[in-house]
Design a protein around this motif. Structure first.
Motif, PDB file in Angstrom:
ATOM      1  N   LEU A 212       0.985  -1.177   0.055  1.00  0.00           N
ATOM      2  CA  LEU A 212      -0.175  -0.074  -0.112  1.00  0.00           C
ATOM      3  C   LEU A 212       0.872   1.188  -0.013  1.00  0.00           C
ATOM      4  CD1 LEU A 212      -2.559   1.461   0.344  1.00  0.00           C
ATOM      5  CD2 LEU A 212      -2.630   0.969   2.793  1.00  0.00           C
ATOM      6  N   THR A 213       1.895   1.380   0.864  1.00  0.00           N
ATOM      7  CA  THR A 213       2.603   2.308   1.018  1.00  0.00           C
ATOM      8  C   THR A 213       3.451   2.858  -0.488  1.00  0.00           C
ATOM      9  OG1 THR A 213       4.626   0.995   1.983  1.00  0.00           O
ATOM     10  CG2 THR A 213       3.024   2.396   3.564  1.00  0.00           C
TER      11      THR A 213
ATOM     12  N   CYS B 244       1.265   6.755  -6.442  1.00  0.00           N
ATOM     13  CA  CYS B 244       0.195   7.876  -6.843  1.00  0.00           C
ATOM     14  C   CYS B 244       0.631   9.415  -6.637  1.00  0.00           C
ATOM     15  CB  CYS B 244      -1.061   7.699  -5.938  1.00  0.00           C
ATOM     16  SG  CYS B 244      -1.986   5.972  -6.153  1.00  0.00           S
ATOM     17  N   GLU B 245       1.539   9.642  -5.883  1.00  0.00           N
ATOM     18  CA  GLU B 245       2.212  10.900  -5.656  1.00  0.00           C
ATOM     19  C   GLU B 245       2.591  11.524  -7.119  1.00  0.00           C
ATOM     20  OE1 GLU B 245       4.953  11.302  -2.811  1.00  0.00           O
ATOM     21  OE2 GLU B 245       3.301  11.367  -1.088  1.00  0.00           O
ATOM     22  N   LEU B 246       3.088  10.592  -7.967  1.00  0.00           N
ATOM     23  CA  LEU B 246       3.565  10.909  -9.184  1.00  0.00           C
ATOM     24  C   LEU B 246       2.743  10.445 -10.375  1.00  0.00           C
ATOM     25  CD1 LEU B 246       7.405   9.081  -8.944  1.00  0.00           C
ATOM     26  CD2 LEU B 246       6.665  11.540  -8.497  1.00  0.00           C
TER      27      LEU B 246
ATOM     28  N   PHE C 297      -2.329   6.019 -11.349  1.00  0.00           N
ATOM     29  CA  PHE C 297      -1.901   4.998 -11.164  1.00  0.00           C
ATOM     30  C   PHE C 297      -2.536   3.654 -10.728  1.00  0.00           C
ATOM     31  CE2 PHE C 297       0.493   1.815  -8.430  1.00  0.00           C
ATOM     32  CZ  PHE C 297       1.502   1.483  -9.339  1.00  0.00           C
ATOM     33  N   PRO C 298      -3.637   4.083  -9.912  1.00  0.00           N
ATOM     34  CA  PRO C 298      -4.489   2.979  -9.260  1.00  0.00           C
ATOM     35  C   PRO C 298      -5.229   2.152 -10.510  1.00  0.00           C
ATOM     36  CG  PRO C 298      -4.686   4.796  -8.029  1.00  0.00           C
ATOM     37  CD  PRO C 298      -3.810   5.220  -9.181  1.00  0.00           C
ATOM     38  N   LYS C 299      -5.367   2.886 -11.782  1.00  0.00           N
ATOM     39  CA  LYS C 299      -6.299   2.274 -12.884  1.00  0.00           C
ATOM     40  C   LYS C 299      -5.217   1.630 -13.850  1.00  0.00           C
ATOM     41  CE  LYS C 299      -9.735   5.951 -12.919  1.00  0.00           C
ATOM     42  NZ  LYS C 299     -10.386   7.058 -13.617  1.00  0.00           N
ATOM     43  N   ARG C 300      -4.092   1.579 -13.442  1.00  0.00           N
ATOM     44  CA  ARG C 300      -2.805   0.827 -14.493  1.00  0.00           C
ATOM     45  C   ARG C 300      -2.716  -0.653 -14.070  1.00  0.00           C
ATOM     46  NH1 ARG C 300      -1.352   5.226 -17.592  1.00  0.00           N
ATOM     47  NH2 ARG C 300      -1.254   7.153 -16.695  1.00  0.00           N
TER      48      ARG C 300
END
Length: 261
Positions: free
Chosen positions: A113-114, A120-122, A126-129
């Motif tokens: 998770l971390t 996600c900060e960049l 990203f969560p959809k990739r």
């Protein structure tokens, strides 16, 4: 959680950061590594890398991922310095560079998770990739000793280690013969054999975990588990003496041997 951040940065900067600086002596990355120590001499014998994607970094006892997070930050700086697009960097880091191994499922989930949050900060998308951090949580595989395939009949040490994989974790060091034996055992199983599907699933899971444990990496950084021999359970005491006789006094010594070996 238990390792001060400056110690984590010191370890990562003087391993991963050092590898980068040895390959890129003119890099400005050194200016953003406050705990980096310039090595004496000319760094002979270091691993040569062409681009950031070539680096593999592993924490074999990753816990909640503190070391991996700092490695992510440093790798991000390497990619940016090399001219990569910011939004491409998380995908490249998590598919090429970072690997974690753990025996505690919840700790492995937190580490995953971390790292995803770092990504996600960049890259907000990203969560959809569909990319998952490579955190391998080791699980024991207890094979039926009375119905082992022929290839594993003389592999008592391997079978025993698999049965206690969630205790001894990354200390298991499979060789090519172990991987070959597991592969042959899978091939030997017949659909007509009683419980063949169950054992085949177990062997496939065992093979995957052994392949993870057999990998080598350019950089390995860990705060290894510390446990004196007086606290070992009977199995651990016996196993450590058999596999790490010179380091049997404490788990941390066995991990240092495993990492450097």
């Amino acid at each position: 959680m238990f390792t001060p951040d400056w110690i984590v940065r010191y370890m990562v900067e003087n391993t991963l950061g050092r590898l980068w600086m040895l390959n890129r002596p003119d890099s400005e990355l050194q200016n953003s590594m406050p705990f980096y120590i310039v090595p004496d001499g000319n760094g002979e014998g270091f691993i040569h890398i062409e681009k950031p994607e070539d680096i593999t970094f592993c924490d074999p006892a990753c816990g909640s991922g503190h070391i991996l997070i700092r490695a992510f930050d440093l790798l991000e700086a390497m990619y940016l310095e090399s001219g990569y697009r910011r939004r491409d960097i998380p995908r490249l880091i998590l598919t090429n560079n970072l690997y974690g191994i753990e025996i505690d499922e919840r700790a492995g989930q937190i580490a995953s998770l971390t790292l995803a949050m770092c990504a996600c900060e960049l890259d907000r998308r990203f969560p959809k990739r569909g990319i998952q951090p490579d955190i391998q949580v080791l699980n024991s595989v207890e094979l039926d000793a009375d119905n082992l395939p022929h290839s594993l009949a003389n592999k008592k040490k391997l079978v025993e280690s698999l049965a206690h994989l969630n205790e001894i974790g990354s200390l298991v060091a499979p060789d090519e013969n172990d991987l070959t034996a597991i592969g042959k055992a899978i091939e030997e199983l017949s659909d007509r054999e009683l419980f063949a599907d169950t054992m085949r699933g177990q062997l496939i899971a065992a093979k995957h975990q052994l392949e993870v444990l057999a990998r080598t990496y350019d950089v390995v950084v860990a705060n290894p588990p510390y446990m004196g021999s007086s606290r070992f359970n009977p199995f651990m005491s016996k196993w450590i003496k058999a596999n790490y006789p010179d380091e049997k006094g404490d788990l941390c010594f066995a991990f240092i041997n495993r990492i450097c070996g």
